[in-house]
Design a protein around this motif. Structure first.
Motif, PDB file in Angstrom:
ATOM      1  N   ALA A  60       0.923  -1.396  -0.172  1.00 17.64           N
ATOM      2  CA  ALA A  60      -0.229  -0.043   0.036  1.00 17.64           C
ATOM      3  C   ALA A  60       0.734   1.375  -0.022  1.00 17.64           C
ATOM      4  N   VAL A  61       1.928   1.212   0.538  1.00 12.92           N
ATOM      5  CA  VAL A  61       2.983   2.352   0.820  1.00 12.92           C
ATOM      6  C   VAL A  61       3.780   2.441  -0.677  1.00 12.92           C
ATOM      7  N   ILE A  62       4.172   1.370  -0.949  1.00 16.20           N
ATOM      8  CA  ILE A  62       4.897   1.433  -2.109  1.00 16.20           C
ATOM      9  C   ILE A  62       4.580   0.294  -2.956  1.00 16.20           C
ATOM     10  N   PRO A  63       3.622   0.627  -3.901  1.00 22.68           N
ATOM     11  CA  PRO A  63       3.090  -0.358  -4.941  1.00 22.68           C
ATOM     12  C   PRO A  63       4.092  -0.963  -5.788  1.00 22.68           C
ATOM     13  N   GLU A  64       5.017  -0.075  -6.149  1.00 22.25           N
ATOM     14  CA  GLU A  64       6.131  -0.798  -7.192  1.00 22.25           C
ATOM     15  C   GLU A  64       6.576  -1.744  -6.713  1.00 22.25           C
ATOM     16  N   ILE A  65       6.786  -2.285  -5.204  1.00 27.30           N
ATOM     17  CA  ILE A  65       7.594  -2.957  -4.884  1.00 27.30           C
ATOM     18  C   ILE A  65       7.524  -4.320  -5.514  1.00 27.30           C
ATOM     19  N   ARG A  66       6.498  -4.701  -5.924  1.00 31.61           N
ATOM     20  CA  ARG A  66       6.102  -6.141  -6.552  1.00 31.61           C
ATOM     21  C   ARG A  66       6.686  -6.277  -7.763  1.00 31.61           C
ATOM     22  N   ASP A  67       7.089  -4.893  -8.727  1.00 30.82           N
ATOM     23  CA  ASP A  67       7.800  -5.147  -9.761  1.00 30.82           C
ATOM     24  C   ASP A  67       9.255  -4.559  -9.674  1.00 30.82           C
ATOM     25  N   SER A  68       9.821  -4.578  -8.588  1.00 28.70           N
ATOM     26  CA  SER A  68      11.260  -4.088  -8.530  1.00 28.70           C
ATOM     27  C   SER A  68      11.756  -5.337  -8.825  1.00 28.70           C
ATOM     28  N   GLY A  69      13.104  -5.373  -8.951  1.00 27.20           N
ATOM     29  CA  GLY A  69      14.152  -6.275  -9.552  1.00 27.20           C
ATOM     30  C   GLY A  69      14.315  -7.250  -8.367  1.00 27.20           C
ATOM     31  N   PHE A  70      14.378  -7.101  -7.325  1.00 28.77           N
ATOM     32  CA  PHE A  70      14.532  -7.740  -6.064  1.00 28.77           C
ATOM     33  C   PHE A  70      13.250  -8.121  -5.347  1.00 28.77           C
ATOM     34  N   ASP A  71      13.200  -9.434  -5.112  1.00 29.41           N
ATOM     35  CA  ASP A  71      11.803  -9.683  -4.216  1.00 29.41           C
ATOM     36  C   ASP A  71      11.897  -9.607  -2.728  1.00 29.41           C
ATOM     37  N   TRP A  72      11.730  -8.383  -2.311  1.00 28.80           N
ATOM     38  CA  TRP A  72      11.890  -7.906  -0.878  1.00 28.80           C
ATOM     39  C   TRP A  72      10.963  -8.816  -0.054  1.00 28.80           C
ATOM     40  N   ILE A  73       9.574  -8.796  -0.455  1.00 26.89           N
ATOM     41  CA  ILE A  73       8.646  -9.628   0.341  1.00 26.89           C
ATOM     42  C   ILE A  73       9.108 -11.193   0.480  1.00 26.89           C
ATOM     43  N   ARG A  74       9.653 -11.841  -0.380  1.00 22.23           N
ATOM     44  CA  ARG A  74      10.005 -13.269  -0.464  1.00 22.23           C
ATOM     45  C   ARG A  74      11.121 -13.270   0.457  1.00 22.23           C
ATOM     46  N   PHE A  75      12.045 -12.387   0.289  1.00 25.49           N
ATOM     47  CA  PHE A  75      13.511 -12.223   1.108  1.00 25.49           C
ATOM     48  C   PHE A  75      13.244 -12.004   2.630  1.00 25.49           C
ATOM     49  N   TYR A  76      12.115 -11.154   2.925  1.00 26.70           N
ATOM     50  CA  TYR A  76      12.028 -10.913   4.297  1.00 26.70           C
ATOM     51  C   TYR A  76      11.174 -11.974   5.061  1.00 26.70           C
ATOM     52  N   GLY A  77      10.216 -12.442   3.821  1.00 28.89           N
ATOM     53  CA  GLY A  77       9.337 -13.688   4.432  1.00 28.89           C
ATOM     54  C   GLY A  77      10.105 -14.839   4.707  1.00 28.89           C
ATOM     55  N   GLU A  78      11.017 -15.225   4.001  1.00 30.57           N
ATOM     56  CA  GLU A  78      11.847 -16.132   4.327  1.00 30.57           C
ATOM     57  C   GLU A  78      12.572 -16.027   5.801  1.00 30.57           C
ATOM     58  N   ILE A  79      12.860 -15.025   6.086  1.00 32.79           N
ATOM     59  CA  ILE A  79      13.515 -14.856   7.442  1.00 32.79           C
ATOM     60  C   ILE A  79      12.616 -14.700   8.491  1.00 32.79           C
ATOM     61  N   ALA A  80      11.353 -14.063   8.304  1.00 30.89           N
ATOM     62  CA  ALA A  80      10.454 -14.052   9.515  1.00 30.89           C
ATOM     63  C   ALA A  80       9.974 -15.490   9.648  1.00 30.89           C
ATOM     64  N   LEU A  81       9.628 -16.047   8.699  1.00 30.24           N
ATOM     65  CA  LEU A  81       8.925 -17.391   8.996  1.00 30.24           C
ATOM     66  C   LEU A  81      10.047 -18.495   9.410  1.00 30.24           C
ATOM     67  N   ASN A  82      11.395 -18.442   9.116  1.00 34.85           N
ATOM     68  CA  ASN A  82      12.056 -19.426   9.662  1.00 34.85           C
ATOM     69  C   ASN A  82      12.906 -18.755  10.916  1.00 34.85           C
ATOM     70  N   HIS A  83      12.679 -17.462  11.515  1.00 36.91           N
ATOM     71  CA  HIS A  83      13.319 -17.164  12.599  1.00 36.91           C
ATOM     72  C   HIS A  83      14.958 -17.201  12.394  1.00 36.91           C
ATOM     73  N   THR A  84      15.292 -16.423  11.283  1.00 39.14           N
ATOM     74  CA  THR A  84      16.741 -16.322  11.128  1.00 39.14           C
ATOM     75  C   THR A  84      17.343 -14.921  10.871  1.00 39.14           C
ATOM     76  N   THR A  85      18.520 -14.815  10.703  1.00 40.48           N
ATOM     77  CA  THR A  85      19.260 -13.597  10.332  1.00 40.48           C
ATOM     78  C   THR A  85      19.667 -13.529   8.997  1.00 40.48           C
ATOM     79  N   ALA A  86      19.947 -12.161   8.483  1.00 37.82           N
ATOM     80  CA  ALA A  86      20.774 -12.266   7.293  1.00 37.82           C
ATOM     81  C   ALA A  86      21.202 -10.737   6.808  1.00 37.82           C
ATOM     82  N   GLU A  87      22.054 -10.639   5.867  1.00 40.91           N
ATOM     83  CA  GLU A  87      22.663  -9.249   5.711  1.00 40.91           C
ATOM     84  C   GLU A  87      22.820  -9.106   4.312  1.00 40.91           C
TER      85      GLU A  87
END
Length: 717
Positions: A60-87
């Motif tokens: 809702a805040v950044i509609p363009e995020i779905r079309d960006s070259g990097f899948d931020w939602i998937r990246f963050y989702g894997e960390i949040a669901l698996n309780h991990t860290t990344a950089e």
């Protein structure tokens, strides 16, 4: 300390911080995430305003995020669901920015992001005291051989097994092997010390998520010694502890993940907290600094005036605003160090908006300052000589081109023979030549003269408020001083030109061109004599380096002249041929003695080096008018008649006649006088080699003429 305190720190950190919740679809796939909390640095880093995005999803805040070259939602989702860290370092196309993002999941479905260069974790949060309560009590009596003898409980349903099944059982039949061993160790400690021991454990029933605290007492009863164990259900406490631990870890990770120093004060401006980075920078530890006025711990002065800087805490307490420290601020540490620092101070407010203290976040600016100074230096200086570069000179020329600096004189210099030096002795020798010229100019010029290297071999001196005669005298002194300096290529020689701007209406570019033209005129008039002297010096140096080379060159020159005369060449052609023969190995000046004097067989690399000498000879001689025709001959004197020679692979008539003559003269002399890596042949053996090489290595007609000349001279040349 209260959560307000920690939230105040995070709110004012210079690291972008955000707390999110991941959103999944019915299949459990991450499809969005929600903003829960952000700080000001996050707003500054992303351009997103906290008040406008909290509680909203990123799509809702950044509609363009779905079309960006990097899948931020998937990246963050894997960390949040698996309780991990990344950089990662990643470009955000919707925000048009690059971020170094450190991601941490404090609990499933949630994640924290930190935006900055995070280098160290130095923050230690004080542990919070937890007020724990118990829900139910259970009492076990256990014999000294670890069998349950009694169970006292108000509600039997709170037990992990029926009471009747527990009594009479051994600990190892109730608990797992590992847990039983841990419990027995605690029992032994109670027995040996006579003091109460505590032990926390999770219910042995796999489906039971409860946690218990066992308080173990040893009863030293002569008739019935036993252990009495009081069990408390601490599941609620564990849940609270986990929640508080996550909160603490979130705050602690945020603070410790940054390399900034953090100091907080109370409402009076007295120190209440220093993190480890602040301790290292100030030289004070937390215990020493607690309660002291900030300006006693954080001593700040101006780098240039040495005057004390304003106490940042006092100003924040008075104004209630975030302030940045002044530029050129030095921190005087307790141990005597002076550390450039940067950053800011901000108020800490309670829920009512009242200022309860100040947080100062600062960092060591030393490395950044040194890099900035180094970049600035390199941007205006020539890396080889240390003089100013063309960029700096152009700017200074504009700056000094004012009436008050008239007369404004210019001296331009060109180093003679730099290419010859590079070709004959290598680029390191050329670098030494340029450095010596630069050092001499610096030594002789005035301290405020602007000296710059504006090209490969060109230098300029800018002389404000200087008459042309004085500029000429300076040029003369520099030329004289350099004429007494000798390097690999002999005496240093430079060409110079000068011009002066005397009136405001003269164009400085025209003055520069006038000086440059004069320098080129001088260079042209001196070029041939200077270069001829350089060639003679190179040959002299070669003969000193390889004494046998002088005799070899003289013999090749003589034999070539005899062949040329026998072929009917005129005197001028013979002289050119003999000169080429004398200079045919001048390129060996650039080959190391460890190769030229090697007595063993040469390896492939060494042969490649040896085979470079015709091309080096060509580079040395081709730039001189008097020697340019000879350069083309010498370049190909190692070509073979059948086309298998080097460097071009020419054959037969493609090879210039003088080169074909020198090839035979050079080969015969090398065979009969030998090389360090090869014994000499007899004249008879050398003749056989010449005959065998006809039409392959040598021109057959010239070979026959050579053999006739050899016979006429009684086989002694």
């Amino acid at each position: 300390m209260t959560n307000d305190f920690y939230h105040g720190i995070i709110k004012n950190l210079h690291v972008g911080y955000a707390y999110h919740r991941i959103i999944c679809d019915t299949q459990g796939t991450p499809v969005d995430y929600e903003f829960i909390e952000v700080n000001r640095a996050f707003e500054a880093a992303t351009g997103l305003i906290g008040a406008e995005i909290i509680g909203k999803t990123v799509t809702a805040v950044i509609p363009e995020i779905r079309d960006s070259g990097f899948d931020w939602i998937r990246f963050y989702g894997e960390i949040a669901l698996n309780h991990t860290t990344a950089e990662i370092e990643q470009y955000s196309s919707p925000l048009n920015r690059w971020y170094r993002v450190q991601v941490y999941s404090p609990e499933t479905n949630y994640f924290i992001t930190l935006f900055n260069d995070i280098t160290r974790e130095k923050r230690d949060l004080a542990e919070r005291n937890l007020l724990l309560t118990t829900l139910h009590d259970i009492v076990f009596e256990i014999s000294t051989d670890y069998h349950f003898t009694n169970v006292i409980v108000q509600d039997e349903t709170t037990l992990f097994a029926p009471k009747k099944n527990i009594i009479g059982s051994h600990i190892t039949s109730i608990f797992s092997k590992d847990l039983s061993e841990e419990i027995i160790v605690v029992f032994k400690a109670a027995h040996d010390t006579g003091q109460k021991q505590e032990f926390e454990y999770k219910s042995p029933v796999p489906t039971d998520k409860r946690w218990f605290l066992a308080e173990i007492f040893y009863i030293n009863d002569n008739e019935s010694p036993r252990f009495v164990v009081s069990i408390h259900d601490i599941s609620r406490r564990k849940r609270m502890e986990k929640s508080l631990f996550i909160e603490k870890e979130r705050l602690q990770t945020t603070l410790l993940s940054i390399g900034d120093g953090v100091i907080s004060t109370d409402s009076r401006g007295c120190v209440t907290l220093l993190n480890k980075v602040a301790e290292n920078l100030t030289g004070w530890n937390q215990q020493e600094a607690y309660g002291l006025p900030l300006d006693q711990v954080l001593k700040l002065v101006n780098e240039y005036t040495r005057e004390s800087c304003e106490n940042p805490a006092r100003r924040v307490l008075e104004e209630g605003l975030i302030i940045e420290l002044n530029n050129h601020t030095l921190l005087l540490s307790k141990d005597g160090r002076e550390i450039p620092i940067e950053d800011s101070a901000a108020p800490i407010k309670d829920q009512d908006g009242q200022i309860t203290g100040v947080v100062i976040v600062f960092r060591d600016f030393t490395d950044k300052k040194e890099k900035q100074e180094k970049i600035e230096y390199l941007s205006f200086h020539d890396h080889l000589t240390g003089l100013y570069n063309r960029r700096y000179f152009d700017e200074e020329l504009k700056r000094l081109n004012t009436p008050r600096n008239l007369p404004l004189s210019l001296l331009i210099f060109d180093v003679n023979g730099l290419k010859l030096t590079n070709d004959a002795f290598g680029h390191m020798a050329g670098d030494r030549l340029l450095k010596k010229v630069a050092q001499t100019m610096q030594t002789i010029s005035r301290s405020d003269d602007i000296i710059a290297r504006i090209g490969g071999d060109e230098f300029v001196i800018l002389l404000p408020q200087t008459e042309i005669q004085e500029a000429k005298e300076l040029a003369k002194r520099i030329n004289t001083a350099l004429s007494h300096e000798h390097l690999e290529a002999g005496q240093i020689s430079i060409s110079s030109g000068w011009a002066v701007k005397t009136t405001a209406d003269e164009e400085i570019t025209e003055v520069f061109k006038a000086a440059e033209n004069k320098m080129y005129q001088y260079k042209i008039s001196e070029r041939n004599s200077t270069r001829n002297e350089a060639i003679q010096f190179i040959m002299k140096t070669l003969y000193e380096k390889l004494p046998r080379e002088q005799q070899h060159s003289e013999r090749v020159s003589n034999i070539s002249g005899l062949i040329g005369a026998a072929m009917g060449m005129n005197k001028e052609e013979i002289n050119e041929l003999k000169t080429a023969g004398a200079l045919h190995d001048i390129g060996k000046i650039a080959i190391g003695n460890e190769i030229l004097d090697k007595t063993g067989e040469l390896n492939d690399f060494e042969w490649l080096e040896i085979r470079r000498h015709p091309e080096i000879s060509f580079s040395i001689l081709s730039s001189l008018n008097d020697y340019a025709p000879l350069a083309n001959i010498i370049l190909v004197h190692h070509e073979r008649y059948d086309g298998t020679g080097y460097p071009k692979g020419l054959s037969a008539e493609q090879i210039p006649l003088p080169a074909r003559i020198i090839a035979i003269a050079d080969a015969f002399d090398a065979m009969t006088y030998g090389r360090p890596y090869k014994e000499p042949l007899t004249t008879e053996a050398a003749i056989r080699e010449i005959v065998a090489g006809k039409s392959t290595q040598f021109d057959p007609a010239i070979a026959d003429i050579f053999l006739s000349v050899l016979a006429e001279n009684n086989y002694c040349l």
